[in-house]
Enzyme design. Structure first.
Site, PDB file in Angstrom:
ATOM      1  N   SER A  65      -2.378 -15.427  23.783  1.00 58.77           N
ATOM      2  CA  SER A  65      -2.886 -16.494  22.916  1.00 58.77           C
ATOM      3  C   SER A  65      -1.941 -17.692  22.867  1.00 58.77           C
ATOM      4  CB  SER A  65      -3.121 -15.953  21.505  1.00 58.77           C
ATOM      5  OG  SER A  65      -1.930 -15.389  20.975  1.00 58.77           O
ATOM      6  N   HIS A  94      -0.918 -10.851  34.594  1.00 55.10           N
ATOM      7  CA  HIS A  94      -0.989  -9.730  35.536  1.00 55.10           C
ATOM      8  C   HIS A  94      -2.373  -9.081  35.585  1.00 55.10           C
ATOM      9  CE1 HIS A  94       0.104  -7.836  31.669  1.00 55.10           C
ATOM     10  NE2 HIS A  94      -0.619  -6.818  32.101  1.00 55.10           N
ATOM     11  N   LYS A 126      11.605 -13.912  10.716  1.00 59.83           N
ATOM     12  CA  LYS A 126      10.471 -14.153   9.815  1.00 59.83           C
ATOM     13  C   LYS A 126       9.370 -13.128  10.039  1.00 59.83           C
ATOM     14  CE  LYS A 126       7.800 -15.987  13.178  1.00 59.83           C
ATOM     15  NZ  LYS A 126       6.398 -15.704  13.537  1.00 59.83           N
TER      16      LYS A 126
END
Length: 345
Positions: free
Chosen positions: A11, A32, A192
């Protein structure tokens, strides 16, 4: 126009390829999986990772690393942390001499405890090491793909390389700042994800906004505490790659780390969560690495320690929360108070 090799067809790699194509650059996106590459080239869409977003014809997919890297001015590493070494080893024979490497992954390698730029320095020939750049900040791929306003940070030991990447990506939808503090930028971006997992757990438990606000604030204190001890600039953690990335990752349903934590809070076991997600959850591996770093640098990281107990020692999430709330009382600005008292002495 620049030639860019995007190593990774997930993404984030897809969303960044869209930004680059909007800026008039030619992008070779390597992945891949042959069926995914066919999707990108024939349908001009990545249905698996960024569905509903039309891709420019200047984004070309390939499963051939040599083809992806040929003549590349910039090489963007957009694969999960655990795959970076393997991908770089395979890429080495085909890397052009003029290339600048940019990594956009957020994590720390367990056991070696290396930041990603350090990991890359181990794998790359010397002539590429000084120009490694990290691009990081509060930036969900789904929103970047829709061209919603987004701001990130470009950081490198070489300011010229950071500025080159700033120029490469920056446009009216995607604003890029520079920051010379590579350590702080990488640590903020990686850690985070730990706090996002914990935030998802509190939401899964139904604890509400008070708990999440406390978690984000105290989580930021942990990140800054460790990052500063490792050599980062304290100011970096109040910027885009610190508090900015923390807010977006802890409060959005787009965040896979938050979603994974939410499932844990609802009672799912870790194995079931990872199976259900079907995508890499960097925060899990990073929790292990950050816990090891806290031991190495002797830094207090109670949220990280509690999450480590849940993920790797089977502790119930409710018990972990209880242990955090029952900790010995202390000053909110403990580190600042200790520093001041030491100076007075």
């Amino acid at each position: 126009m620049k030639k860019v090799a995007m190593l990774g067809a997930g993404s984030w790699g897809t969303a960044l390829s869209l930004v680059l194509a909007d800026n008039g650059h030619q992008v070779m996106m390597w992945g891949h999986r042959a069926e995914l590459i066919d999707q990108i080239n024939e349908l001009h869409e990545n249905k698996d990772y960024l569905p509903g977003v039309e891709l420019s014809s200047s984004i070309i997919g390939t499963a051939d690393l040599s083809e992806a890297l040929k003549g590349a001015d910039f090489i963007i590493v957009a694969v999960p942390t655990k795959a970076i070494r393997e991908v770089l080893k395979k890429a080495l024979p085909y890397i052009p001499k003029q290339s600048i490497f940019v990594h956009v992954s957020k994590g720390i390698e367990p056991d070696s405890l290396l930041r990603i730029s350090e990991l890359m320095e181990e794998e790359l020939p010397e002539e590429y090491r000084k120009d490694i750049v990290v691009l990081s900040g509060p930036s969900h791929a789904e929103e970047v793909g829709l061209r919603h306003p987004t701001t990130v940070t470009s950081s490198s030991k070489n300011i010229k390389a950071a500025e080159a990447v700033q120029d490469l990506f920056m446009n009216q939808h995607f604003r890029v700042y520079t920051n010379p503090d590579m350590i702080g930028v990488e640590i903020g971006g990686a850690l985070k994800n730990i706090i996002a997992l914990a935030a998802g757990i509190t939401d899964g438990l139904g604890y509400g906004d008070n708990a999440k606000a406390a978690l984000i604030t105290r989580g930021l204190a942990e990140i800054a505490r460790l990052g500063t001890k490792m050599g980062g600039n304290p100011l970096t953690f109040s910027g885009l790659t610190g508090v900015g990335d923390l807010i977006v990752t802890c409060t959005s349903v787009h965040s896979r780390n938050w979603r994974a934590g939410n499932l844990l809070g609802k009672g799912y076991k870790l194995e079931a969560v990872l199976d259900k997600m079907g995508m890499v959850v960097e925060g899990v591996r990073t929790t292990k690495a950050a816990y090891q770093l806290s031991q190495k640098y002797q830094v207090k990281m109670p949220i990280t320690e509690a999450l480590h107990q849940v993920l790797f020692n089977g502790q119930k999430v409710e018990t972990a929360v209880e242990s955090l709330m029952a900790r010995v009382k202390t000053h909110e600005m403990e580190d600042l108070v200790n520093t001041f008292e030491n100076r007075v002495k």
